[in-house]
Design an enzyme around this catalytic site. Structure first.
Site, short mmCIF file in Angstrom:
data_model
loop_
_atom_site.label_atom_id
_atom_site.label_comp_id
_atom_site.label_asym_id
_atom_site.label_seq_id
_atom_site.Cartn_x
_atom_site.Cartn_y
_atom_site.Cartn_z
N ASP A 8 54.58 28.69 -1.95
CA ASP A 8 54.95 29.68 -0.62
C ASP A 8 55.78 30.46 -0.94
OD1 ASP A 8 54.94 30.81 1.81
OD2 ASP A 8 55.57 29.05 3.09
N LYS A 72 60.49 40.46 0.19
CA LYS A 72 58.69 40.38 0.33
C LYS A 72 58.17 41.46 1.39
CE LYS A 72 55.66 36.93 2.26
NZ LYS A 72 55.70 35.72 2.41
N GLU A 156 48.68 33.10 3.45
CA GLU A 156 49.29 32.06 4.00
C GLU A 156 48.59 30.88 5.27
OE1 GLU A 156 52.58 33.99 4.87
OE2 GLU A 156 53.58 33.83 3.05
N ASP A 180 50.71 30.48 11.13
CA ASP A 180 52.06 30.35 9.98
C ASP A 180 52.94 31.05 10.76
OD1 ASP A 180 53.77 30.43 8.04
OD2 ASP A 180 52.61 31.80 6.86
#
Length: 193
Positions: A8, A72, A156, A180
């Site tokens: 992750d 990210k 995810e 998430d």
């Protein structure tokens, strides 16, 4: 023997895991002894040494101009981070984080080699961001000298739903909402089981 691992690659924290020989999920501790690694990169002024994780966050508190967080958020975009006189793309920053995570995984696994990796990304990532994430992973060199094989880039919440469904040992008929709530995104998947 070799293992496929899951990463992750988070906006604020990253984590590595794998399924052991007893079909149990195992989370790999970082070199700092925690189950998660802050997704932070710090470039030491002068030496140019790259530091990842909690140590990077601590060093960056004193020299924020040499620290990168939340790379990210810029994956797949024409963007660069300036650290001193050097510039880094979001892909390069993510690759540095992945190198640390893979190093921690190789240390944990000992003689077992890493056969490949599945990396998660936010559900909103389009092809440019997914391709940049794949490139970041493929840039990592394993201790055996081979490049890391990125088997899949997986949303995810889909990864969370698959993990949940894989551990149901009964016949069920239900609809499950999987979410998430990350440091940078909030993704939701609905699964009918």
């Amino acid at each position: 023997m070799s293992k496929v691992i899951g990463i992750d690659l988070g906006t604020t924290y990253s984590c590595v895991s794998y399924i052991d020989e007893n079909d149990q999920l195992c989370t790999i501790n970082s070199s700092e002894g925690t189950t998660t690694t802050p997704s932070v990169v710090y470039l030491e002024p002068g030496s140019g040494t790259v530091v990842i994780g909690a140590a990077a966050r601590q060093e960056g508190a004193m020299n924020p101009e040499y620290m990168i967080e939340r790379a990210k958020n810029y994956m797949g975009q024409d963007f660069t981070f300036d650290l001193g006189e050097k510039q880094f793309s979001p892909t390069a920053v993510s690759s540095a984080i992945l190198k640390q995570l893979i190093s921690d995984a190789e240390e944990h696994l000992g003689d077992e080699e890493i056969d490949g990796v599945v990396i998660t990304c936010p559900a909103y990532f389009k092809d440019p961001a997914r391709n940049a994430t794949r490139a970041a992973g493929e840039n990592v060199e394993l201790k055996n000298g081979e490049k890391l094989r990125v088997l899949q880039i997986l949303d995810e919440p889909v990864a969370a739903a698959l993990a949940y469904c894989a551990h149901i040992n009964e016949n069920v008929n239900k609809t499950v909402l999987v979410y998430d709530l990350g440091g940078g995104t909030f993704d939701v998947t609905i699964v009918k089981i």
